[in-house]
Scaffold this motif. Structure first.
Motif, PDB file in Angstrom:
ATOM      1  N   ALA A  84     -55.727-107.844  49.757  1.00 44.26           N
ATOM      2  CA  ALA A  84     -55.952-108.404  51.092  1.00 44.26           C
ATOM      3  C   ALA A  84     -54.817-109.335  51.485  1.00 44.26           C
ATOM      4  CB  ALA A  84     -57.288-109.156  51.125  1.00 44.26           C
ATOM      5  N   GLY A  85     -54.306-110.118  50.519  1.00 43.85           N
ATOM      6  CA  GLY A  85     -53.191-111.014  50.802  1.00 43.85           C
ATOM      7  C   GLY A  85     -51.940-110.265  51.216  1.00 43.85           C
ATOM      8  N   CYS A  86     -51.663-109.146  50.569  1.00 41.20           N
ATOM      9  CA  CYS A  86     -50.506-108.333  50.944  1.00 41.20           C
ATOM     10  C   CYS A  86     -50.663-107.806  52.366  1.00 41.20           C
ATOM     11  CB  CYS A  86     -50.348-107.174  49.967  1.00 41.20           C
ATOM     12  SG  CYS A  86     -48.901-106.126  50.289  1.00 41.20           S
ATOM     13  N   GLY A  87     -51.879-107.421  52.731  1.00 42.88           N
ATOM     14  CA  GLY A  87     -52.134-106.909  54.077  1.00 42.88           C
ATOM     15  C   GLY A  87     -51.886-107.943  55.151  1.00 42.88           C
ATOM     16  N   ILE A  88     -52.382-109.167  54.933  1.00 41.38           N
ATOM     17  CA  ILE A  88     -52.172-110.190  55.962  1.00 41.38           C
ATOM     18  C   ILE A  88     -50.705-110.613  56.001  1.00 41.38           C
ATOM     19  CG2 ILE A  88     -52.727-112.204  54.507  1.00 41.38           C
ATOM     20  CD1 ILE A  88     -54.035-113.455  56.986  1.00 41.38           C
ATOM     21  N   GLY A  89     -50.017-110.556  54.865  1.00 41.91           N
ATOM     22  CA  GLY A  89     -48.592-110.865  54.872  1.00 41.91           C
ATOM     23  C   GLY A  89     -47.811-109.903  55.752  1.00 41.91           C
ATOM     24  N   LEU A  90     -48.153-108.618  55.647  1.00 41.79           N
ATOM     25  CA  LEU A  90     -47.535-107.618  56.513  1.00 41.79           C
ATOM     26  C   LEU A  90     -47.862-107.861  57.981  1.00 41.79           C
ATOM     27  CD1 LEU A  90     -48.054-104.194  54.685  1.00 41.79           C
ATOM     28  CD2 LEU A  90     -45.892-105.034  55.613  1.00 41.79           C
ATOM     29  N   ALA A  91     -49.155-108.024  58.270  1.00 35.66           N
ATOM     30  CA  ALA A  91     -49.610-108.103  59.660  1.00 35.66           C
ATOM     31  C   ALA A  91     -49.195-109.402  60.333  1.00 35.66           C
ATOM     32  CB  ALA A  91     -51.128-107.940  59.710  1.00 35.66           C
ATOM     33  N   TYR A  92     -49.302-110.522  59.617  1.00 38.92           N
ATOM     34  CA  TYR A  92     -49.019-111.820  60.216  1.00 38.92           C
ATOM     35  C   TYR A  92     -47.561-111.906  60.665  1.00 38.92           C
ATOM     36  CZ  TYR A  92     -49.673-116.851  60.911  1.00 38.92           C
ATOM     37  OH  TYR A  92     -49.779-118.105  61.459  1.00 38.92           O
ATOM     38  N   SER A  93     -46.657-111.507  59.791  1.00 38.43           N
ATOM     39  CA  SER A  93     -45.235-111.563  60.134  1.00 38.43           C
ATOM     40  C   SER A  93     -44.902-110.595  61.263  1.00 38.43           C
ATOM     41  CB  SER A  93     -44.389-111.243  58.903  1.00 38.43           C
ATOM     42  OG  SER A  93     -44.607-112.182  57.880  1.00 38.43           O
ATOM     43  N   ALA A  94     -45.498-109.418  61.239  1.00 41.05           N
ATOM     44  CA  ALA A  94     -45.232-108.428  62.284  1.00 41.05           C
ATOM     45  C   ALA A  94     -45.729-108.923  63.642  1.00 41.05           C
ATOM     46  CB  ALA A  94     -45.896-107.104  61.925  1.00 41.05           C
ATOM     47  N   LEU A  95     -46.883-109.564  63.664  1.00 40.95           N
ATOM     48  CA  LEU A  95     -47.408-110.081  64.922  1.00 40.95           C
ATOM     49  C   LEU A  95     -46.558-111.234  65.454  1.00 40.95           C
ATOM     50  CD1 LEU A  95     -51.246-109.990  64.178  1.00 40.95           C
ATOM     51  CD2 LEU A  95     -49.983-108.535  65.783  1.00 40.95           C
ATOM     52  N   SER A  96     -46.027-112.058  64.551  1.00 51.12           N
ATOM     53  CA  SER A  96     -45.152-113.145  64.982  1.00 51.12           C
ATOM     54  C   SER A  96     -43.898-112.582  65.652  1.00 51.12           C
ATOM     55  CB  SER A  96     -44.762-114.023  63.787  1.00 51.12           C
ATOM     56  OG  SER A  96     -45.915-114.611  63.200  1.00 51.12           O
ATOM     57  N   LEU A  97     -43.342-111.510  65.077  1.00 57.47           N
ATOM     58  CA  LEU A  97     -42.182-110.865  65.671  1.00 57.47           C
ATOM     59  C   LEU A  97     -42.547-110.214  67.002  1.00 57.47           C
ATOM     60  CD1 LEU A  97     -39.239-109.925  65.545  1.00 57.47           C
ATOM     61  CD2 LEU A  97     -40.019-107.963  64.180  1.00 57.47           C
ATOM     62  N   ALA A  98     -43.705-109.560  67.046  1.00 60.26           N
ATOM     63  CA  ALA A  98     -44.137-108.911  68.281  1.00 60.26           C
ATOM     64  C   ALA A  98     -44.334-109.927  69.401  1.00 60.26           C
ATOM     65  CB  ALA A  98     -45.433-108.136  68.034  1.00 60.26           C
ATOM     66  N   MET A  99     -44.787-111.125  69.052  1.00 63.68           N
ATOM     67  CA  MET A  99     -44.938-112.178  70.056  1.00 63.68           C
ATOM     68  C   MET A  99     -43.601-112.496  70.701  1.00 63.68           C
ATOM     69  SD  MET A  99     -44.198-115.675  70.372  1.00 63.68           S
ATOM     70  CE  MET A  99     -44.157-116.298  68.701  1.00 63.68           C
ATOM     71  N   LEU A 100     -42.553-112.651  69.896  1.00 63.98           N
ATOM     72  CA  LEU A 100     -41.235-112.966  70.434  1.00 63.98           C
ATOM     73  C   LEU A 100     -40.688-111.819  71.282  1.00 63.98           C
ATOM     74  CD1 LEU A 100     -39.629-114.645  67.296  1.00 63.98           C
ATOM     75  CD2 LEU A 100     -40.445-115.786  69.370  1.00 63.98           C
ATOM     76  N   GLN A 101     -40.972-110.579  70.876  1.00 64.06           N
ATOM     77  CA  GLN A 101     -40.471-109.430  71.615  1.00 64.06           C
ATOM     78  C   GLN A 101     -41.187-109.242  72.957  1.00 64.06           C
ATOM     79  OE1 GLN A 101     -40.814-106.113  68.936  1.00 64.06           O
ATOM     80  NE2 GLN A 101     -38.866-106.551  67.932  1.00 64.06           N
TER      81      GLN A 101
ATOM     82  N   THR B 251     -46.676-113.445  50.504  1.00 65.18           N
ATOM     83  CA  THR B 251     -45.223-113.562  50.559  1.00 65.18           C
ATOM     84  C   THR B 251     -44.561-112.202  50.377  1.00 65.18           C
ATOM     85  OG1 THR B 251     -45.365-115.802  49.643  1.00 65.18           O
ATOM     86  CG2 THR B 251     -43.224-114.705  49.533  1.00 65.18           C
ATOM     87  N   ALA B 252     -45.072-111.411  49.439  1.00 64.51           N
ATOM     88  CA  ALA B 252     -44.514-110.071  49.214  1.00 64.51           C
ATOM     89  C   ALA B 252     -44.680-109.202  50.456  1.00 64.51           C
ATOM     90  CB  ALA B 252     -45.200-109.423  48.010  1.00 64.51           C
ATOM     91  N   GLY B 253     -45.845-109.290  51.098  1.00 62.72           N
ATOM     92  CA  GLY B 253     -46.076-108.521  52.310  1.00 62.72           C
ATOM     93  C   GLY B 253     -45.141-108.913  53.438  1.00 62.72           C
ATOM     94  N   ALA B 254     -44.850-110.207  53.541  1.00 67.45           N
ATOM     95  CA  ALA B 254     -43.927-110.677  54.577  1.00 67.45           C
ATOM     96  C   ALA B 254     -42.532-110.094  54.366  1.00 67.45           C
ATOM     97  CB  ALA B 254     -43.885-112.204  54.576  1.00 67.45           C
ATOM     98  N   TRP B 255     -42.083-110.025  53.097  1.00 66.59           N
ATOM     99  CA  TRP B 255     -40.771-109.437  52.806  1.00 66.59           C
ATOM    100  C   TRP B 255     -40.770-107.924  53.051  1.00 66.59           C
ATOM    101  CZ3 TRP B 255     -36.342-111.804  52.507  1.00 66.59           C
ATOM    102  CH2 TRP B 255     -36.314-113.153  52.173  1.00 66.59           C
ATOM    103  N   MET B 256     -41.868-107.254  52.761  1.00 59.09           N
ATOM    104  CA  MET B 256     -41.980-105.826  53.057  1.00 59.09           C
ATOM    105  C   MET B 256     -41.853-105.581  54.561  1.00 59.09           C
ATOM    106  SD  MET B 256     -45.127-104.853  50.503  1.00 59.09           S
ATOM    107  CE  MET B 256     -45.384-103.259  51.284  1.00 59.09           C
ATOM    108  N   GLN B 257     -42.488-106.454  55.349  1.00 57.73           N
ATOM    109  CA  GLN B 257     -42.406-106.335  56.803  1.00 57.73           C
ATOM    110  C   GLN B 257     -40.972-106.410  57.273  1.00 57.73           C
ATOM    111  OE1 GLN B 257     -41.469-108.267  60.533  1.00 57.73           O
ATOM    112  NE2 GLN B 257     -41.547-109.336  58.584  1.00 57.73           N
ATOM    113  N   GLU B 258     -40.173-107.295  56.656  1.00 52.75           N
ATOM    114  CA  GLU B 258     -38.780-107.470  57.066  1.00 52.75           C
ATOM    115  C   GLU B 258     -37.998-106.176  56.926  1.00 52.75           C
ATOM    116  OE1 GLU B 258     -34.571-108.156  56.688  1.00 52.75           O
ATOM    117  OE2 GLU B 258     -35.876-107.650  54.999  1.00 52.75           O
ATOM    118  N   ARG B 259     -38.347-105.362  55.928  1.00 54.31           N
ATOM    119  CA  ARG B 259     -37.654-104.095  55.736  1.00 54.31           C
ATOM    120  C   ARG B 259     -38.237-102.997  56.631  1.00 54.31           C
ATOM    121  NH1 ARG B 259     -34.341-103.667  51.385  1.00 54.31           N
ATOM    122  NH2 ARG B 259     -34.232-105.457  49.969  1.00 54.31           N
TER     123      ARG B 259
END
Length: 469
Positions: free
Chosen positions: A377-394, A324-332
C-alpha cells in the motif's frame, strides 16, 4: 493591482553550509526531523495510549484534530510570514508544537490528549508552511534545490526508525515519553535558526483592500471548513448513542463543510471535473483511504493479532520506505506515461495493499504478513501522491500554481482527518468503546477500499483536460 517588491537586505553567505548559514541549515533539518518523528510515531504508540486512558472511542480524533488544526495553521502562516517576516511565525510554530507535546505527554484523559494533538497540529502547520518560505528567502537560487532535497531527506530517518523507536519507548519507558522526550529537539532547532531568521527581512508588500479581503476570506473559510468537518465527525460518533444529537451535528456540519470547500477548492472539485478539479478530488480520496487505514494498522496488530507495539510499528516503517520507492518509480514512469495514468496505477497498487492488509485481520493469516501487505500500500501511495503533485502543476493556470498547491494540501489534510475520524467512529463504537472488534476493523478497511476504488475512477479524469506540459 497588488504591487510587490522584495527586500534588498543583505543575503546570507552562499552555500547551505557557509559560516553564516550552517546553523540555519541544521536548525531547519532538526525542526523537520522533530515534526516528522512525531507524525510518524504517534500511530505506533496510540494503542497503548488509548488502553491506558480508556478512550478508544476518541482514538481517531488523535489524528483528525492534528490534521484539521494543521490545515488552518498552514493557511494563516504564509500571510503572516509576508507581513512580519519568518522569525515570528517560526518561533510561534515551534512554541505551539512544544506546548502540544507537553499537553499530550501529561494528559490525564483522551480529550486532553486530543487538545494537545490539536496544539501540535497548529505548530506543525505553521512550521511546515514557513520552512519553504525560509528556503526561498534565506538561500540563493542555486542553493535552494539542494536545501529542498535535504529537507525531504529529513523525513527518511524518522520514517525508518520512528515507529519502531516509539514502540520501544512505549514498551520500556511509557508512551508519554514519545511526546515529552521530544521537547528539547525543536527548542534547540529554533535557537540555532533564530539568529539567521532575524536577518531575513519580511517581503515588502503593499496590499490593497481587495488583497486583504481575499486573504481574510481564505483564512475564515479554512476555519469554517475545519469546524464543519469536526461537527460531522463528532456527529457520527453520537449516531449510535444519541441519534438525534448525531443528526443535529452531521446535517449542518456537512452543509458548512461543503460551502467552505466550494470556496477554497477549484470549481468542479466536488464532482471531479476533468483537469485540476479531478487532481484535487483524487488527492483527497487518496489520503482519506490510505490514512484511514494507516492510523489503525498498529491498533489492529496489537489489539487483535497480539503483536508487540515494536513489531506493529514495522508495518508503518515498511510503508514509509516503499512510499519513497514508489515516488522514485514515478519519476521514471512519468517520462513515458501521463501523471493521471500513473496515479491510477498507484491507486490500484494501494487498493491491493489495503485489501491484502484486511485479510491479515483473520486468525488464519500470519500477522507478520501485514508488514509486507502494508508495504505494498505504501508503494502505491508513493506512486500516486507524486504523480498527482506533478499533475497539479501541469493543470494549474499560469501564475496560479500557489493557489492550486494550497488547494491540493487542503484536500489531502481534510482527507486524512476524515479517514481517521470515520475509522475512530466505526472501530471505537464497539462494546461501549473499550474493545477492538475484528469485524468493525474489517468493515472500516473495506469502506476505505471502496473509496480507493472511487479514487481510481477520478484519477482517469486527471489528464482529460489540456495540460500545461
Amino acid at each position: 493591482m497588488v504591487e510587490e517588491t522584495f527586500s534588498s537586505s543583505p543575503a546570507l553567505p552562499s552555500g547551505i553550509w557557509g559560516a553564516g548559514r550552517r546553523m540555519l541549515t541544521v536548525g531547519l533539518v532538526l525542526i523537520i526531523v522533530a515534526t516528522a518523528f512525531e507524525m510518524l510515531a504517534v500511530a505506533a504508540t496510540m494503542p497503548a495510549t488509548a488502553r491506558e486512558l480508556g478512550g478508544l472511542a476518541w482514538y481517531g480524533w488523535a489524528f483528525s484534530a492534528f490534521m484539521l488544526a494543521n490545515m488552518v495553521a498552514a493557511t494563516v502562516a504564509g500571510p503572516e510570514a509576508d507581513r512580519r517576516g519568518v522569525a515570528v511565525p517560526f518561533i510561534a510554530g515551534t512554541l505551539l508544537f512544544v506546548a502540544g507535546l507537553l499537553i499530550a505527554g501529561l494528559a490525564p484523559t483522551m480529550p486532553s490528549l486530543i487538545i494537545g494533538r490539536a496544539v501540535q497540529g497548529l505548530g506543525s502547520g505553521i512550521i511546515g508552511a514557513v520552512v519553504y518560505i525560509i528556503v526561498g528567502r534565506g538561500y540563493e537560487a542555486d542553493a535552494r534545490p539542494r536545501m529542498l532535497a535535504i529537507i525531504s531527506s529529513a523525513w527518511v530517518v524518522p520514517g525508518m526508525v520512528g515507529p519502531g523507536l516509539a514502540g520501544m519507548i512505549t514498551e520500556h519507558i511509557g508512551w508519554r515519553w514519545v511526546f515529552l522526550g521530544l521537547i528539547p529537539l525543536p527548542l534547540v532547532a529554533a535557537l540555532m535558526a533564530l539568529p539567521s531568521l532575524q536577518r531575513l527581512a519580511p517581503a515588502q508588500r503593499s496590499f490593497d483592500t481587495h488583497d486583504y479581503r481575499t486573504r481574510s476570506n481564505e483564512i475564515r473559510m479554512a476555519l469554517v471548513l475545519a469546524t464543519g468537518a469536526a461537527m460531522t465527525i463528532s456527529g457520527l460518533g453520537w449516531l449510535i448513542a444519541a441519534p438525534l444529537a448525531g443528526i443535529a451535528l452531521i446535517a449542518p456540519g456537512i452543509i458548512i463543510a461543503v460551502v467552505a470547500l466550494r470556496y477554497v477548492l477549484p470549481p468542479g472539485t466536488l464532482r471531479a471535473a476533468p483537469g485540476l478539479p479531478a487532481v484535487i478530488a483524487t488527492m483527497g480520496l487518496l489520503n482519506l483511504s490510505f490514512f484511514g487505514v494507516d492510523a489503525f494498522v498498529p491498533l489492529t496488530l496489537t489489539a487483535i493479532r497480539g503483536l508487540s507495539v515494536v513489531t506493529a510499528g514495522l508495518a508503518l516503517t515498511a510503508a514509509t520506505l516503499t512510499w519513497t520507492a514508489g515516488a522514485w518509480m514515478q519519476e521514471r514512469l512519468v517520462r513515458r506515461h501521463p501523471p493521471g495514468s500513473i496515479a491510477a496505477a498507484g491507486l490500484l497498487v494501494m487498493l491491493i495493499g489495503i485489501g491484502a492488509t484486511t485479510t491479515t485481520i483473520a486468525p488464519v493469516a500470519p500477522p507478520l504478513l501485514c508488514i509486507a501487505t502494508w508495504g505494498i500500500a505504501g508503494c502505491g501511495i508513493g506512486l500516486a501522491y507524486s504523480a498527482l503533485s506533478l499533475a497539479m502543476l501541469q493543470n494549474a493556470a499560469s501564475g496560479h500554481e500557489g493557489r492550486a498547491s494550497s488547494a491540493l494540501q487542503i484536500a489531502g489534510q481534510l482527507g486524512t482527518a476524515l479517514g481517521a475520524g470515520v475509522g475512530g467512529v466505526i472501530i471505537g463504537s464497539g462494546e461501549q468503546g473499550q474493545t477492538v472488534e475484528a469485524g468493525r476493523v474489517a468493515l472500516h478497511f473495506v469502506l476505505m477500499s471502496l473509496l480507493a476504488g472511487l479514487a481510481i475512477l477520478t484519477a482517469h479524469r486527471v489528464h482529460a483536460a489540456n495540460r500545461r506540459d
